[in-house]
Design a protein around this motif. Structure first.
Motif, mmCIF file in Angstrom:
data_model
loop_
_atom_site.group_PDB
_atom_site.id
_atom_site.type_symbol
_atom_site.label_atom_id
_atom_site.label_comp_id
_atom_site.label_asym_id
_atom_site.label_seq_id
_atom_site.Cartn_x
_atom_site.Cartn_y
_atom_site.Cartn_z
ATOM 1 N N THR A 161 34.010 2.633 42.673
ATOM 2 C CA THR A 161 35.189 2.164 42.144
ATOM 3 C C THR A 161 35.359 1.705 40.502
ATOM 4 N N TRP A 162 34.307 1.703 40.156
ATOM 5 C CA TRP A 162 34.349 1.674 38.556
ATOM 6 C C TRP A 162 34.716 2.803 37.866
ATOM 7 N N SER A 172 40.790 5.268 33.392
ATOM 8 C CA SER A 172 41.862 4.581 33.089
ATOM 9 C C SER A 172 41.942 3.856 31.774
ATOM 10 N N LEU A 230 44.623 -3.247 35.616
ATOM 11 C CA LEU A 230 43.990 -2.089 36.371
ATOM 12 C C LEU A 230 42.679 -2.381 36.869
ATOM 13 N N TRP A 231 42.100 -2.927 36.048
ATOM 14 C CA TRP A 231 40.495 -3.398 36.148
ATOM 15 C C TRP A 231 40.427 -4.360 37.296
ATOM 16 N N LYS A 235 44.774 5.560 37.776
ATOM 17 C CA LYS A 235 44.383 4.635 38.761
ATOM 18 C C LYS A 235 44.990 4.682 40.023
ATOM 19 N N ALA A 266 47.064 6.300 32.315
ATOM 20 C CA ALA A 266 46.088 5.402 32.740
ATOM 21 C C ALA A 266 46.532 4.953 33.893
ATOM 22 N N GLY A 293 42.591 5.579 42.952
ATOM 23 C CA GLY A 293 42.090 4.262 43.163
ATOM 24 C C GLY A 293 41.352 3.982 44.275
ATOM 25 N N PRO A 343 37.226 5.301 38.612
ATOM 26 C CA PRO A 343 38.482 5.526 38.077
ATOM 27 C C PRO A 343 38.971 4.560 37.111
ATOM 28 N N LYS A 344 38.402 3.136 37.283
ATOM 29 C CA LYS A 344 38.883 2.424 36.318
ATOM 30 C C LYS A 344 38.471 2.653 34.881
#
Length: 128
Positions: A62-63, A69, A125-126, A53, A49, A57, A65-66
Motif C-alpha cells: 500500500t505504501w 502520489s 491520501l497517505w 491514488k 496525485a 489504491g 501508490p501513496k
C-alpha cells in the motif's frame, strides 16, 4: 524650421516613452498570467496525485501508490513556491504605469493557501 524639428523630436520622445510604459504594463500583466498558469499546473499535479491514488489504491504494498502520489504533491509544492518567488521578483523589477497590478503579497498568500491545501491532501491520501 529648427523649432518644428525640436517639437517633432519632443513628440517622438514622448510617444517612445508611452510605448515603453505600455510595454512594461503588458509585462506586468503577463507576469500575473504566468503566475496563474503555474498555479494551475500545481493544481494539475495534485489532481494527478489524487487520480493515481484512486487508480492504484488497492495495489500492494500500500505504501507504493501513496509514495507515487506524494511525489506529485511535493512537485505541486515546489511549483507553488517557485511561482511565488519568480512572480514576486519580476513584479518588484517592474513599474506599473496604467495597469493595476497585484501586490506581491497576493502571490505569497495564494501560494501559501495552495500549499496548505496540497499538504492536507497529501496527509489525507497517505491516511487512506
Amino acid at each position: 524650421m529648427q523649432d518644428n524639428a525640436t517639437d517633432d523630436q519632443d513628440t517622438e520622445t514622448e510617444w517612445a516613452e508611452h510605448r515603453t510604459d505600455w510595454a512594461e504594463d503588458r509585462t506586468i500583466l503577463a507576469n500575473e498570467r504566468t503566475f496563474a498558469g503555474w498555479m494551475r499546473t500545481g493544481m494539475a499535479s495534485i489532481a494527478i496525485a489524487v487520480g493515481l491514488k484512486a487508480v492504484f489504491g488497492a495495489a500492494e504494498p500500500t505504501w507504493l501508490p501513496k509514495s507515487v502520489s506524494m511525489i506529485f504533491i511535493v512537485a505541486a509544492l515546489l511549483i507553488f513556491w517557485s511561482a511565488w518567488r519568480n512572480a514576486g521578483k519580476a513584479q518588484n523589477r517592474l513599474n506599473a504605469h496604467n495597469a493595476e497590478c497585484q501586490p506581491t503579497r497576493t502571490f505569497a498568500i495564494l501560494s501559501t493557501i495552495f500549499s496548505i491545501g496540497a499538504v492536507i491532501i497529501g496527509v489525507v491520501l497517505w491516511m487512506l
